[in-house]
Design a protein around this motif. Structure first.
Motif, mmCIF file in Angstrom:
data_model
loop_
_atom_site.group_PDB
_atom_site.id
_atom_site.type_symbol
_atom_site.label_atom_id
_atom_site.label_comp_id
_atom_site.label_asym_id
_atom_site.label_seq_id
_atom_site.Cartn_x
_atom_site.Cartn_y
_atom_site.Cartn_z
ATOM 1 N N UNK A 194 1.793 11.691 -8.631
ATOM 2 C CA UNK A 194 1.035 12.187 -9.783
ATOM 3 C C UNK A 194 0.176 13.380 -9.381
ATOM 4 N N UNK A 195 -0.492 13.285 -8.233
ATOM 5 C CA UNK A 195 -1.352 14.395 -7.784
ATOM 6 C C UNK A 195 -0.523 15.653 -7.560
ATOM 7 N N UNK B 49 -7.565 -0.205 -2.032
ATOM 8 C CA UNK B 49 -8.022 1.064 -2.596
ATOM 9 C C UNK B 49 -8.520 2.022 -1.531
ATOM 10 N N UNK B 50 -9.164 1.481 -0.481
ATOM 11 C CA UNK B 50 -9.667 2.336 0.576
ATOM 12 C C UNK B 50 -8.542 2.800 1.498
ATOM 13 N N UNK B 51 -7.565 1.938 1.731
ATOM 14 C CA UNK B 51 -6.418 2.335 2.539
ATOM 15 C C UNK B 51 -5.607 3.414 1.836
ATOM 16 N N UNK B 52 -5.451 3.287 0.524
ATOM 17 C CA UNK B 52 -4.741 4.308 -0.246
ATOM 18 C C UNK B 52 -5.475 5.645 -0.139
ATOM 19 N N UNK C 37 0.808 -1.219 0.000
ATOM 20 C CA UNK C 37 0.000 0.000 0.000
ATOM 21 C C UNK C 37 0.844 1.274 0.000
ATOM 22 N N UNK C 38 1.897 1.396 0.818
ATOM 23 C CA UNK C 38 2.691 2.637 0.795
ATOM 24 C C UNK C 38 3.275 2.965 -0.579
ATOM 25 N N UNK C 39 3.649 1.927 -1.334
ATOM 26 C CA UNK C 39 4.185 2.166 -2.680
ATOM 27 C C UNK C 39 3.105 2.693 -3.612
ATOM 28 N N UNK C 40 1.899 2.157 -3.503
ATOM 29 C CA UNK C 40 0.778 2.632 -4.326
ATOM 30 C C UNK C 40 0.445 4.068 -3.957
ATOM 31 N N UNK C 41 0.452 4.346 -2.661
ATOM 32 C CA UNK C 41 0.211 5.713 -2.198
ATOM 33 C C UNK C 41 1.265 6.657 -2.771
ATOM 34 N N UNK C 42 2.517 6.213 -2.769
ATOM 35 C CA UNK C 42 3.600 7.045 -3.288
ATOM 36 C C UNK C 42 3.413 7.391 -4.755
ATOM 37 N N UNK C 43 2.971 6.403 -5.560
ATOM 38 C CA UNK C 43 2.730 6.658 -6.979
ATOM 39 C C UNK C 43 1.576 7.644 -7.169
#
Length: 308
Positions: free
Chosen positions: A201-202, A241-244, A191-197
């Motif tokens: 972008x944002x 998806x919800x944790x992100x 999850x932290x890696x997905x959050x980082x991506x």
């Protein structure tokens, strides 16, 4: 675009039946992206399709009528992610403008979805440019895995974003962005890696002043058999998806990031949960976990229901 949550739905019969029975409060908080797929082989083999002189138009008209009937007068995002970028109906019109025109005429304000992955197609670009302004209720830019991977080269990524904005003459303040990670059950990234991506972008796009950002994905596997080991038992699926979304909410303003998902089915699954079970998960739960019951989702087609 005042909703707080976006769900990407296939507009199959059971999903439409579920959203039809939502109360007004839940419906007002929900924005739906209807991802209308090409007709499957089973659909093409049906009598009404075989007898039609214009099967693609017949199929699309039925889908559009069902959406208008089950989500009446409400805003809808429209995408044709799995159609060829140059797909056309029998009358020669590209399928995306055709769907938008018909659904608008039925009374639904429509937000066209721009597929970053298809933007290189000249016919796809032309199709979106030819949508009349009177049929556009804002825009939605969908950044799929192609875009997320392209972000490793920020200049190239930004050139594509600029091209989309300029060619469609978009006011970014009237355009939301979906970061679509799709099948999260198949992504090994923590999850932290997905959050980082997503965060990268944002942050990169914030200077463009897009309306808001939504992170979509689905942690449910492609088959219920992969989620629950024994028949008639239940299990818990960690909703990445919800944790992100929750982690992004702690980093960005509340009105800039919204939650999103694929409802109760994965983006690639062929299983169709019954409407009464889909309904249980609207609006979304916030605890980061979703209960999945093998019997409710069913192994037998009688439990799964049918899809158009």
């Amino acid at each position: 675009m005042s909703a707080t949550h976006i769900s990407i739905l296939k507009a199959n019969q059971n999903e439409l039946e579920a959203i039809y029975h939502l109360d007004d409060r839940s419906s007002d908080k929900l924005s739906i992206l209807f991802e209308i797929d090409p007709p499957s082989e089973s659909v093409r083999s049906r009598k009404y399709m075989k007898e039609s002189e214009n099967p693609t138009i017949t199929y699309l008209d039925r889908k559009i009528d069902e959406i208008a009937d089950r989500w009446p007068q409400r805003p809808a995002m429209i995408d044709g992610f799995r159609w060829a970028p140059d797909a056309r109906a029998e009358n020669g019109e590209h399928v995306i403008p055709y769907i938008i025109s018909r659904l608008t005429a039925a009374g639904n304000p429509v937000t066209p979805v721009i597929g970053y992955d298809r933007w290189e197609s000249a016919e796809y670009r032309l199709a979106l440019k030819n949508i009349p302004l009177c049929q556009i209720n804002g825009w939605c830019l969908r950044l799929d895995i192609t875009a997320i991977e392209d972000f490793s080269e920020p200049e190239f990524f930004q050139e594509n974003i600029d091209s989309i904005i300029e060619e469609l003459n978009i006011d970014p303040r009237q355009c939301c962005v979906i970061l679509d990670f799709a099948d999260l059950s198949a992504i090994a990234d923590p999850v932290p890696d997905i959050v980082g991506k997503a965060s990268g972008i944002i942050k990169h796009l914030q200077k463009t002043n897009f309306l808001y950002y939504t992170v979509c994905g689905c942690s449910l596997p492609s088959s219920v058999d992969k989620a629950v080991s024994k028949r008639d038992t239940s299990g818990l699926i960690l909703r990445k998806e919800m944790l992100v979304y929750q982690m992004l909410r702690s980093e960005f303003p509340a009105d800039l990031v919204k939650s999103g998902d694929y409802g109760v089915r994965g983006p690639t699954t062929t299983e169709h949960p019954r409407a009464c079970y889909i309904l249980k998960f609207f609006p979304y739960c916030r605890d980061g976990r979703r209960r999945q019951n093998r019997h409710l989702y069913g192994r037998d087609m009688g439990d799964l229901g049918t899809s158009d």
